[in-house]
Design an enzyme around this catalytic site. Structure first.
Site, short mmCIF file in Angstrom:
data_model
loop_
_atom_site.label_atom_id
_atom_site.label_comp_id
_atom_site.label_asym_id
_atom_site.label_seq_id
_atom_site.Cartn_x
_atom_site.Cartn_y
_atom_site.Cartn_z
N ASP A 44 -9.55 -9.74 9.08
CA ASP A 44 -9.01 -8.11 8.53
C ASP A 44 -9.87 -7.01 9.00
O ASP A 44 -9.60 -5.88 9.32
CB ASP A 44 -8.62 -8.17 7.12
CG ASP A 44 -7.73 -6.99 6.85
OD1 ASP A 44 -6.68 -6.77 7.50
OD2 ASP A 44 -7.93 -6.45 5.77
N TYR A 52 -1.67 -3.44 -7.08
CA TYR A 52 -1.49 -4.39 -5.88
C TYR A 52 -2.63 -4.32 -4.79
O TYR A 52 -2.84 -3.17 -4.30
CB TYR A 52 -0.16 -3.97 -5.36
CG TYR A 52 0.58 -4.99 -4.30
CD1 TYR A 52 1.17 -6.03 -4.89
CD2 TYR A 52 0.26 -5.16 -3.32
CE1 TYR A 52 1.53 -7.29 -4.08
CE2 TYR A 52 0.63 -6.21 -2.42
CZ TYR A 52 1.43 -7.27 -2.92
OH TYR A 52 1.94 -8.19 -2.09
N SER A 82 -1.45 -4.03 10.23
CA SER A 82 -1.35 -4.79 9.09
C SER A 82 0.10 -5.68 9.74
O SER A 82 0.93 -5.38 10.07
CB SER A 82 -0.95 -4.10 8.11
OG SER A 82 -1.78 -3.18 7.75
N ARG A 115 0.78 -1.43 -0.08
CA ARG A 115 0.11 0.03 -0.05
C ARG A 115 0.85 1.37 0.02
O ARG A 115 2.08 1.12 0.47
CB ARG A 115 -1.13 -0.11 1.16
CG ARG A 115 -1.97 -0.94 1.16
CD ARG A 115 -2.88 -0.91 2.37
NE ARG A 115 -2.26 -1.48 3.52
CZ ARG A 115 -1.63 -0.62 4.52
NH1 ARG A 115 -1.65 0.79 4.43
NH2 ARG A 115 -1.16 -1.20 5.73
N CYS A 166 0.54 -8.00 11.86
CA CYS A 166 0.98 -8.00 13.24
C CYS A 166 0.26 -9.68 13.76
O CYS A 166 0.10 -9.84 14.97
CB CYS A 166 0.42 -7.07 13.99
SG CYS A 166 1.56 -5.63 13.95
N HIS A 201 -10.60 -2.14 11.63
CA HIS A 201 -9.40 -3.14 10.89
C HIS A 201 -9.36 -4.34 11.74
O HIS A 201 -8.30 -4.16 12.75
CB HIS A 201 -8.26 -2.16 11.06
CG HIS A 201 -7.16 -2.91 10.03
ND1 HIS A 201 -5.83 -2.67 10.18
CD2 HIS A 201 -7.21 -3.89 9.22
CE1 HIS A 201 -5.20 -3.25 9.53
NE2 HIS A 201 -5.73 -4.15 8.82
N LYS A 244 -9.67 -2.10 1.71
CA LYS A 244 -9.32 -1.07 2.41
C LYS A 244 -10.16 0.38 2.17
O LYS A 244 -10.42 1.02 2.83
CB LYS A 244 -7.87 -0.68 2.45
CG LYS A 244 -6.91 -1.98 2.80
CD LYS A 244 -7.29 -2.25 4.17
CE LYS A 244 -6.20 -3.50 4.34
NZ LYS A 244 -6.62 -4.07 5.96
N ARG A 283 1.88 -12.39 -0.53
CA ARG A 283 0.45 -12.38 -0.27
C ARG A 283 -0.19 -13.74 -0.84
O ARG A 283 0.32 -14.06 -1.88
CB ARG A 283 -0.39 -11.10 -0.57
CG ARG A 283 -0.29 -9.91 0.15
CD ARG A 283 -0.42 -10.02 1.47
NE ARG A 283 -0.04 -8.54 2.11
CZ ARG A 283 -0.63 -7.99 3.03
NH1 ARG A 283 -1.99 -8.43 3.30
NH2 ARG A 283 -0.67 -6.77 3.51
C1 OXD Z 1 -3.07 -4.72 5.36
C2 OXD Z 1 -3.84 -5.68 4.59
O1 OXD Z 1 -2.08 -3.94 4.62
O2 OXD Z 1 -4.85 -6.18 5.23
O3 OXD Z 1 -3.60 -4.21 6.50
O4 OXD Z 1 -3.54 -6.08 3.48
MN MN Z 2 -5.21 -5.30 6.94
#
Ligand code: OXD
Ligand code: MN
Length: 665
Positions: A343, A267, A318, A124, A320, A296, A276, A435
């Site tokens: 998420d 991406y 993100s 991102r 974690c 989130h 998001k 990913r």
């Molecule tokens: C993030 C995702 O970056 O979930 O939080 O992709």
């Molecule tokens: Mn996320």
């Protein structure tokens, strides 16, 4: 082909001559990289495109919008996506031929593909993520604010002709079960078939979502272009590349009119606009206006040995460990954890004054590195077929690999950029933000509630981050206001999910720093205000799996052992155990955290809960400086809680000093 494109070009030039957009005539044709139409201030063109954009089942409002976007972006064709398997097969075959996807070995990883993005398009891009609101203060100090009219003009400039030579796909989708009371509808147009197939996995995409849009339905329009037209403004063609994108990127949100425009990236969160952009940035603004929360957060159903069920939502920044916690395999006997989301959670007060949540997504876009048989076996099982992997390494027998997947490291691979790789290469084989995109239905621990439009009652909300120091393994906020303070004070060591320096500690309130679609101080106030809408609010806890000892070692084993923390949280919810107050919250009383069979030395357990008054006072000083960014808008309740924690620390410090004096006398 060239002739056809040239004819298209003449047609589109005439069309543009009718409106106020004037495209630069001498845009150079480049073999790779950016093709940048000069940003020219202009309104969106109003007259119909001559492309066939009609769709029998579509509401006229959708058709009119699609026509408008097509007139601006000038694709060769418009395709309405129905979400079918046939469509998926057609697009993936096409992408394999174009070199965008590599088909993985059918025996080792059936139905699966590998995509390699451009090295400049791997995460991102927060620096190019914009919130456009009429008043700057409505975006707040943590967002990149843009004045809406000026941003629209810039966007009209970059989107003008951006799909020349490409197909524009119309992707209707629902976030949440189609027609559900908490669900929302959207339509993304995109020139990226990778985005189309990913949206099919990540959302309820296709004919049903389109059919749900009627004359009075609210739906969010989302425009996406990779920004790599194949024909320039004077009709010259260029060859496509495997991962088209543009160095110039815009991830633009208009929360007031609920619109999304994304340019230049193919991406993840930049391109799958339901995630998001819609489900967090736009939806958080909807939630503020309508009295609900877009967060989130992962969502799980926990069942204890007595078969009592609890639903937990947990916000971590993100990368974690949300996916790992969402798919937790408890080491404690008799406990089960089922996955609802990993998420995002949308949460609304119900008629009984409880908070009800759904996971608006239908798939997982998870971080691959670090996901392995020892850390998340459920995810590994889920990934055994029908997956799109992005930026992982390719094995010699046509399978995938990434750091942390297996203990044994393959002797030879093609790395995420397709280069030969051996363990001696000294570079990661998979990109750290590589990913997987996979349907939630493939997850062995998925809960039936994923498809329940009514959602589940949230019993507890957890906040956490990656913290080497200070933050206890688990603590409970004594009340709602203290819980909101806990969320507002989350900070975490930065990961590879966004650009920036990995490891650097940054504030990430509610794990929403990159995702709140409006002023963060208003967001805090909105959370505080939820207390009045809830007669039975969830309890709030802080967790930290990442605390380290002085020697740098992790103090807590994490992963499946986190079930011990979950069990204590559930015991608190059920009123089965008490807790010990500390200045920063309530922690387990001796013996209440079940550590049977766990090989953690007693001094590590003590260190996991240590609240060092001096270190915490320094943390609060820093937090106060951070809060000062929000000026007068910072809710008083947060300042009051900060003062309360400070006082408690002062008292603890005084106690500590007296104890030290006494023991050294
Ligand atoms: C993030 C995702 O970056 O979930 O939080 O992709
Ligand atoms: Mn996320």
């Amino acid at each position: 082909m060239l002739g056809r494109r040239t004819r298209n070009h003449h047609r589109s030039r005439r069309r543009h001559a009718d409106v106020t957009i004037e495209l630069t005539r001498d845009v150079p044709v480049q073999p790779t990289g950016a093709l940048r139409p000069a940003p020219i201030p202009a309104p969106l063109p109003q007259q119909p495109s001559r492309l066939r954009v009609q769709h029998a089942g579509a509401d006229p409002s959708v058709v009119a919008w699609v026509r408008k976007v097509a007139a601006l972006t000038e694709p060769d064709a418009v395709v309405w996506c129905d979400g079918s398997q046939e469509e998926f097969d057609r697009l993936t075959t096409q992408m394999v031929q174009a070199g965008t996807l590599v088909r993985l070995d059918e025996d080792l990883r059936p139905g699966s593909f590998l995509a390699r993005s451009a090295p400049t398009d791997v995460a991102r891009v927060e620096s190019r993520t914009f919130i456009a609101s009429h008043r700057r203060e409505d975006a707040g100090p943590t967002n990149n604010w843009r004045e809406p009219t000026a941003l629209r003009e810039e966007l009209a400039g970059v989107f003008a002709g951006s799909m020349r030579g490409r197909t524009m796909y119309v992707v209707p989708f629902s976030m949440g079960p189609v027609g559900g009371p908490i669900s929302q509808l959207g339509v993304q147009v995109t020139d990226s078939p990778y985005a189309v197939v990913s949206m099919r996995t990540m959302t309820r995409m296709g004919a049903d979502a389109l059919a749900a849009i009627g004359p009075d339905t609210t739906w969010v329009p989302a425009v996406h272009s990779v920004g790599y037209p194949l024909v320039d403004a004077v009709g010259r063609s260029r060859a496509d590349v495997a991962w088209p994108c543009n160095d110039l990127k815009y991830i633009a949100h208009f929360p007031e009119s609920r619109e999304i425009f994304s340019f230049g990236s193919g991406y993840g969160g930049n391109a799958l606009l339901g995630k998001k952009c819609f489900a967090l940035r736009i939806a958080s603004a909807m939630g503020r206006d309508e009295g609900w929360l877009a967060e989130h957060m992962l969502l799980v159903k926990v069942t204890d040995p007595q078969q009592r069920q609890f639903h937990l939502a947990a916000a971590f920044p993100s990368a974690c460990g949300k996916t790992n916690l969402a798919m937790l395999r408890p080491t404690l006997p008799g406990w089960t954890v089922e996955t609802i989301g990993d998420d995002i959670a949308w949460m609304r007060p119900d008629a009984d004054g409880r908070l009800r949540a759904i996971n608006p997504e239908a798939g997982f876009f998870g971080v691959a590195p670090g996901t392995g048989w020892s850390t998340n076996p459920t995810a590994m099982q889920m990934l055994d077929r029908d997956v799109i992997f992005t930026n992982v390494a390719l094995t010699d027998d046509g399978d995938v690999w990434w750091e942390g997947m297996t203990e044994e490291v393959p002797e030879h691979l093609l790395d995420w950029q397709g280069r030969d790789w051996t363990p001696a290469s000294g570079t990661p084989a998979a990109h750290p933000n590589a990913r997987f995109t996979v349907s939630a239905s493939q997850c062995p621990s998925i809960a039936a509630e994923l498809d329940d439009p009514q959602g589940v009652v949230v019993d507890a909300v957890l906040f956490g981050g990656r913290r080497r120091t200070n933050v206890p393994l688990v603590s409970q906020a004594p009340d709602w206001k203290a819980g909101v303070f806990l969320g507002a004070s989350v900070s975490s060591e930065q990961t590879a999910a966004a650009e920036g320096t990995v490891g650097q500690l940054r504030h990430d309130p509610f794990a929403m720093l990159p995702f709140a679609g409006y002023d963060m101080a208003d967001y805090f106030a909105h959370w505080l205000g939820m207390e009045d809408r809830l007669s039975q609010p969830p309890a709030v806890f802080g967790v930290n799996w990442f605390r380290r000892g002085d020697d740098g070692r992790f103090l807590w084993p994490g992963f499946g052992e986190n079930s011990r923390v979950v069990a204590w949280i559930c015991a608190r919810l059920a009123g089965r155990v008490g807790a010990v107050p500390t200045p920063v919250g309530l922690v387990p009383a001796a013996g209440d955290l079940d550590v049977t069979g766990l090989d953690v030395p007693a001094q590590d357990l003590t260190a996991l809960f240590a609240v060092d008054p001096a270190a915490w006072t320094a943390e609060l000083d820093e937090l106060e400086t951070y809060f000062a960014r929000f000026g007068d808008k910072l809710p008083r309740d947060l300042t009051a809680r900060l003062a309360e924690v400070r006082d408690a620390l002062r008292a603890a410090r005084w106690e500590q000093r007296r104890w030290e004096e006494w023991t050294t006398d």
